[in-house]
Design a protein around this motif. Structure first.
Motif, PDB file in Angstrom:
ATOM      1  N   SER A  13       2.453 -13.757  -0.502  1.00  0.00           N
ATOM      2  CA  SER A  13       1.504 -13.788  -1.617  1.00  0.00           C
ATOM      3  C   SER A  13       0.068 -13.994  -1.150  1.00  0.00           C
ATOM      4  N   THR A  14      -0.101 -14.467   0.079  1.00  0.00           N
ATOM      5  CA  THR A  14      -1.437 -14.796   0.574  1.00  0.00           C
ATOM      6  C   THR A  14      -1.612 -14.282   1.998  1.00  0.00           C
ATOM      7  N   LYS A  61      -4.908 -12.618  -2.328  1.00  0.00           N
ATOM      8  CA  LYS A  61      -3.735 -13.167  -3.013  1.00  0.00           C
ATOM      9  C   LYS A  61      -3.171 -12.104  -3.948  1.00  0.00           C
ATOM     10  N   GLN A  99      -9.699 -14.264   2.071  1.00  0.00           N
ATOM     11  CA  GLN A  99      -8.347 -14.490   1.550  1.00  0.00           C
ATOM     12  C   GLN A  99      -8.010 -13.437   0.487  1.00  0.00           C
TER      13      GLN A  99
END
Length: 434
Positions: free
Chosen positions: A303-304, A207, A205
């Protein structure tokens, strides 16, 4: 029907497989309960008691115990999963859940992964019960759910909540082993799975700040993730030759009368034909990106961003693999483990190995049995935690031109009927003597 009129295991194995394929148990959309009930009914028809155990509604396994001649000996576990991976009918030349018989094969999802073994064992114990024959020792049967998703609602659940059913078993046999590989017109080997890689399914992930797609945006989460995924997916993992692979290569050299160096896979992998696809993945760790997810609109920088990585590690290699992944993904990307399971390895020796070799030799005098390390995972990961030695032994004699490995989770999955009958004969010999 008199005993003399009853079908033998070889007579009914293909019919049982057809029936079982027609019960769609695609994981996760179609529960295994109907198949578990079908197995229980087939056992009950010949007087074998069983119990159905659910880990969750519909996620059912069937367990039974067959009495052997010598009940003082530790039992042997035979475990086989009932679930299959989904199939897209538009890609197949037959209905993947039709259980069609043509050209000497049974076709359908699960034909080799692993409803063939389900049917071989079921046909065999039904014949034993009808004729009064007994194996040398007790046999515990476990037809389990959820193997294709890691076994949390199948073998793992049984081990965690019903270990008493298997507590006295010292050995187990199951899928992806005992199948033939034709090296040339004269040489044929049967590879028995004595080891398998571990599993670590990761979520990566990234961010960062969201923004408008028209702006200059150096801190783009998608870019950061994509770069990390590219580094992980293209990383060239070093060759690591395990004891199992070394024994396989040494055995190949003896069969072919060649001097083969395990450290030079380019010399010996091509000798294995289609099996090189799987075995070639067992000389190093692998980290394959499989899914990407980010964003919700074309002109919005999200944002992710997330990615899924299928990591498979050799015995003893998990910590070093994860340390390398951390270096590859960098400081802006995090990792999370979604599914983790152990690597399994046992030695290629002992009474069970000798019995397998003898059973195969009796049906194929020219065949040679060798060990191998499997690139995927099986329910042996669960049952081995109870102290059992676990082997992949689902014997099949295959046509030399059949690309067997391509059928696992592939299209037009099928198994030769004479191969099934061969497997029944080998298993009968094994279980009556081991």
């Amino acid at each position: 029907m008199s005993t003399s009129d009853a079908p033998t295991a070889q007579d009914e194995v293909a019919d049982l497989l057809v029936e079982l394929i027609r019960i769609n148990t695609s994981n996760p959309t179609d529960p295994e309960r109907p198949a578990a009930e079908w197995v229980a009914e087939k056992l009950d028809e010949v007087g074998i008691e069983s119990q159905i155990i659910e880990a969750a509604p519909g996620r059912a396994s069937t367990v039974a115990r067959i009495a052997g001649k010598d009940s003082s000996r530790p039992p042997l576990l035979i475990h086989a999963h009932l679930d299959v991976v989904p199939a897209d009918a538009s890609e197949w030349s037959v209905d993947p859940f039709g259980g069609e018989v043509k050209d000497g094969y049974v076709w359908g999802r699960g034909a080799i992964d692993m409803k063939d073994m389900d049917a071989m064992v079921l046909s065999l114990v039904r014949e034993w019960s009808r004729t009064g024959r007994q194996p040398d020792r007790d046999i515990v049967l476990a037809y389990v759910s959820d193997e294709e998703a890691g076994g949390r609602q199948g073998a793992h659940y049984l081990v965690d909540h019903h270990a008493d059913l298997f507590a006295d078993c010292t050995e187990a046999i199951s899928e992806v082993g005992g199948y033939s590989i034709s090296l040339n017109e004269q040489a044929r080997v049967y590879t028995v799975q004595t080891a398998e890689k571990g599993i670590n399914w990761l979520r990566l992930q990234a961010k960062n700040r969201p923004g408008h797609g028209s702006f200059v945006h150096p801190d783009n989460a998608v870019t950061q993730l994509a770069e990390a995924v590219s580094r992980v997916g293209s990383h060239e993992w070093p060759i690591v030759i395990t004891d199992t692979v070394r024994a396989l290569v040494e055995g190949l050299g003896q069969v072919l009368e060649k001097d083969l160096d395990p450290e030079k896979p380019d010399e010996w992998l091509p000798l294995l034909g289609g099996a090189a696809r799987m075995i070639g993945a067992t000389i190093r760790n692998t980290t394959n990106p499989t899914m990407l997810e980010a964003g919700y609109k074309h002109n919005v920088i999200p944002s992710t961003a997330e990615a899924s990585i299928d990591c498979r590690f050799l015995p003893g290699q998990e910590e070093s693999m994860l340390a390398t992944i951390d270096e590859l993904i960098g400081e802006h990307v995090t990792r999370e483990t979604l599914v983790q399971d152990i690597a399994v390895e046992t030695s290629f020796d002992g009474a069970m190995i000798d019995c397998m070799a003898d059973a195969l030799k009796a049906e194929d005098p020219t065949g040679v049995m060798l060990p191998y390390l499997m690139s995927g995972g099986t329910d042996a990961k669960s049952f081995s935690t109870l102290g059992m030695r676990c082997f992949g032994f689902s014997p099949l004699m295959l046509p030399p031109d059949l690309d067997f490995m391509a059928l696992f989770h592939g299209i037009d999955e099928r198994v030769p009927i004479d191969g099934l009958q061969f497997g029944v004969r080998v298993l009968d010999r094994l279980l009556m003597s081991c």
